[in-house]
Design a protein around this motif. Structure first.
Motif, mmCIF file in Angstrom:
data_model
loop_
_atom_site.group_PDB
_atom_site.id
_atom_site.type_symbol
_atom_site.label_atom_id
_atom_site.label_comp_id
_atom_site.label_asym_id
_atom_site.label_seq_id
_atom_site.Cartn_x
_atom_site.Cartn_y
_atom_site.Cartn_z
ATOM 1 N N ILE A 104 64.968 45.435 26.891
ATOM 2 C CA ILE A 104 65.767 44.651 27.829
ATOM 3 C C ILE A 104 67.031 44.138 27.153
ATOM 4 N N GLU A 105 66.897 43.705 25.900
ATOM 5 C CA GLU A 105 68.077 43.244 25.162
ATOM 6 C C GLU A 105 69.084 44.380 24.967
ATOM 7 N N THR A 106 68.586 45.574 24.689
ATOM 8 C CA THR A 106 69.469 46.736 24.540
ATOM 9 C C THR A 106 70.152 47.059 25.858
ATOM 10 N N LEU A 107 69.389 46.987 26.945
ATOM 11 C CA LEU A 107 69.957 47.216 28.278
ATOM 12 C C LEU A 107 71.057 46.202 28.572
ATOM 13 N N CYS A 108 70.794 44.948 28.275
ATOM 14 C CA CYS A 108 71.785 43.894 28.502
ATOM 15 C C CYS A 108 73.043 44.143 27.681
ATOM 16 N N SER A 109 72.845 44.574 26.443
ATOM 17 C CA SER A 109 73.987 44.871 25.573
ATOM 18 C C SER A 109 74.825 46.002 26.150
ATOM 19 N N ASP A 110 74.159 47.029 26.667
ATOM 20 C CA ASP A 110 74.866 48.168 27.256
ATOM 21 C C ASP A 110 75.601 47.767 28.534
ATOM 22 N N MET A 111 75.049 46.799 29.256
ATOM 23 C CA MET A 111 75.701 46.321 30.480
ATOM 24 C C MET A 111 76.743 45.247 30.189
ATOM 25 N N GLU A 112 76.799 44.830 28.917
ATOM 26 C CA GLU A 112 77.706 43.759 28.496
ATOM 27 C C GLU A 112 77.391 42.451 29.230
ATOM 28 N N VAL A 113 76.095 42.169 29.322
ATOM 29 C CA VAL A 113 75.599 40.949 29.956
ATOM 30 C C VAL A 113 74.642 40.268 28.983
ATOM 31 N N ASP A 114 74.774 38.962 28.819
ATOM 32 C CA ASP A 114 73.873 38.236 27.927
ATOM 33 C C ASP A 114 72.449 38.278 28.481
ATOM 34 N N HIS A 115 71.480 38.417 27.584
ATOM 35 C CA HIS A 115 70.087 38.526 28.046
ATOM 36 C C HIS A 115 69.576 37.225 28.654
ATOM 37 N N THR A 116 70.312 36.122 28.458
ATOM 38 C CA THR A 116 69.930 34.845 29.074
ATOM 39 C C THR A 116 70.637 34.622 30.409
ATOM 40 N N ASP A 117 71.446 35.573 30.833
ATOM 41 C CA ASP A 117 72.163 35.480 32.110
ATOM 42 C C ASP A 117 71.160 35.434 33.259
ATOM 43 N N VAL A 118 71.381 34.542 34.216
ATOM 44 C CA VAL A 118 70.448 34.394 35.343
ATOM 45 C C VAL A 118 70.315 35.691 36.132
ATOM 46 N N ARG A 119 71.318 36.557 36.069
ATOM 47 C CA ARG A 119 71.248 37.812 36.825
ATOM 48 C C ARG A 119 70.183 38.762 36.284
ATOM 49 N N ILE A 120 69.787 38.579 35.030
ATOM 50 C CA ILE A 120 68.691 39.382 34.492
ATOM 51 C C ILE A 120 67.379 38.924 35.120
ATOM 52 N N LEU A 121 67.249 37.635 35.347
ATOM 53 C CA LEU A 121 66.081 37.110 36.065
ATOM 54 C C LEU A 121 66.104 37.593 37.517
ATOM 55 N N MET A 122 67.288 37.659 38.088
ATOM 56 C CA MET A 122 67.431 38.181 39.455
ATOM 57 C C MET A 122 67.027 39.645 39.518
ATOM 58 N N LEU A 123 67.354 40.379 38.467
ATOM 59 C CA LEU A 123 66.973 41.785 38.390
ATOM 60 C C LEU A 123 65.455 41.917 38.341
ATOM 61 N N ALA A 124 64.817 41.059 37.573
ATOM 62 C CA ALA A 124 63.347 41.061 37.513
ATOM 63 C C ALA A 124 62.760 40.740 38.879
ATOM 64 N N TRP A 125 63.396 39.798 39.584
ATOM 65 C CA TRP A 125 62.961 39.444 40.944
ATOM 66 C C TRP A 125 63.070 40.647 41.871
ATOM 67 N N LYS A 126 64.163 41.376 41.766
ATOM 68 C CA LYS A 126 64.376 42.554 42.615
ATOM 69 C C LYS A 126 63.332 43.619 42.334
ATOM 70 N N MET A 127 62.936 43.740 41.079
ATOM 71 C CA MET A 127 61.909 44.715 40.704
ATOM 72 C C MET A 127 60.501 44.227 41.050
ATOM 73 N N LYS A 128 60.382 42.903 41.286
ATOM 74 C CA LYS A 128 59.073 42.258 41.451
ATOM 75 C C LYS A 128 58.259 42.425 40.174
ATOM 76 N N ALA A 129 58.936 42.255 39.053
ATOM 77 C CA ALA A 129 58.284 42.379 37.746
ATOM 78 C C ALA A 129 57.244 41.276 37.579
ATOM 79 N N GLU A 130 56.090 41.645 37.053
ATOM 80 C CA GLU A 130 54.985 40.694 36.949
ATOM 81 C C GLU A 130 54.898 40.010 35.591
#
Length: 222
Positions: A62-88
């Motif tokens: 996930i950290e590598t993905l965030c780096s590739d997207m140029e988004v900090d791994h603590t960005d709320v949008r990563i949590l939103m992404l988990a919500w969209k996936m319904k990650a458990e």
């Protein structure tokens, strides 16, 4: 009488055996092929970040993905992404979860995923979705089996991340109260949702409440 010939000239089409495709059939076939190709790209993207021994994307992935997207791994949008996936499970994405999220976002490359984040943020912030996201964010942070509450320090960080941009003053008041009080060591789901309901009720009040009255009000909404 002359007999009618039973055979047809070579190369003449047989009207009874020919297969005719309607435009709608051709469209469905093309659409199915495109969908299959899209899913293949989605899967390939997953495997480029997945931990092969686990069969999942782990925190490092996930950290590598965030780096590739140029988004900090603590960005709320990563949590939103988990919500969209319904990650458990916090910090992990399964292939099924990944497919669900990427297909919904129509993202099969890192570039498309990055471009989809602003729209995802708008989607989450709709009143019809935000309460579900707020509730999900608490459950997503329950990292242990049968865990039902979250420690105060983590709650303060989560409140600031999830609700800070919506109710800045209320969140600041509540975080300040949580840090100085000694009655609560953890916060459960009822209290978490109680604060959200309070914030929405707060909009009806013409003046801000004190830190003490805020805490009392939260208890009322439990």
């Amino acid at each position: 009488m002359m007999r009618r010939s039973a055979s047809k000239k070579a190369g003449q089409p047989n009207s009874t055996n020919s297969i005719n495709f309607s435009p709608s059939d051709l469209f469905r076939t093309a659409s199915s092929r495109a969908s299959s190709k899209e899913m293949e790209r989605i899967d390939n993207l997953f495997h480029s970040y997945a931990n092969t021994s686990l069969g999942m994307i782990d925190p490092e992935g996930i950290e590598t993905l965030c780096s590739d997207m140029e988004v900090d791994h603590t960005d709320v949008r990563i949590l939103m992404l988990a919500w969209k996936m319904k990650a458990e499970k916090q910090g992990y994405f399964t292939l099924e979860e990944w497919r669900r999220g990427m297909k919904a976002l129509r993202a099969d490359t890192v570039s498309k995923l990055r471009k989809a984040l602003p729209e995802l943020e708008k989607e989450v912030k709709r009143p019809s979705n935000f309460e579900d996201f707020y509730s999900y964010s608490f459950c997503y942070c329950l990292t242990e089996e049968k865990q039902k509450s979250i420690d105060i320090e983590s709650i303060c960080q989560l409140l600031d991340l999830v609700l800070g941009s919506h109710f800045r003053a209320q969140v600041d008041y509540f975080i300040e109260y949580l840090k100085i009080q000694s009655d609560y060591k953890v916060i459960n789901m009822d209290q978490w949702m109680g604060f959200f309901r309070f914030c929405n009720e707060w909009l009806k009040f013409p003046v801000l409440a004190t830190t003490l009255s805020l805490a009392e009000k939260i208890e009322e909404y439990k």
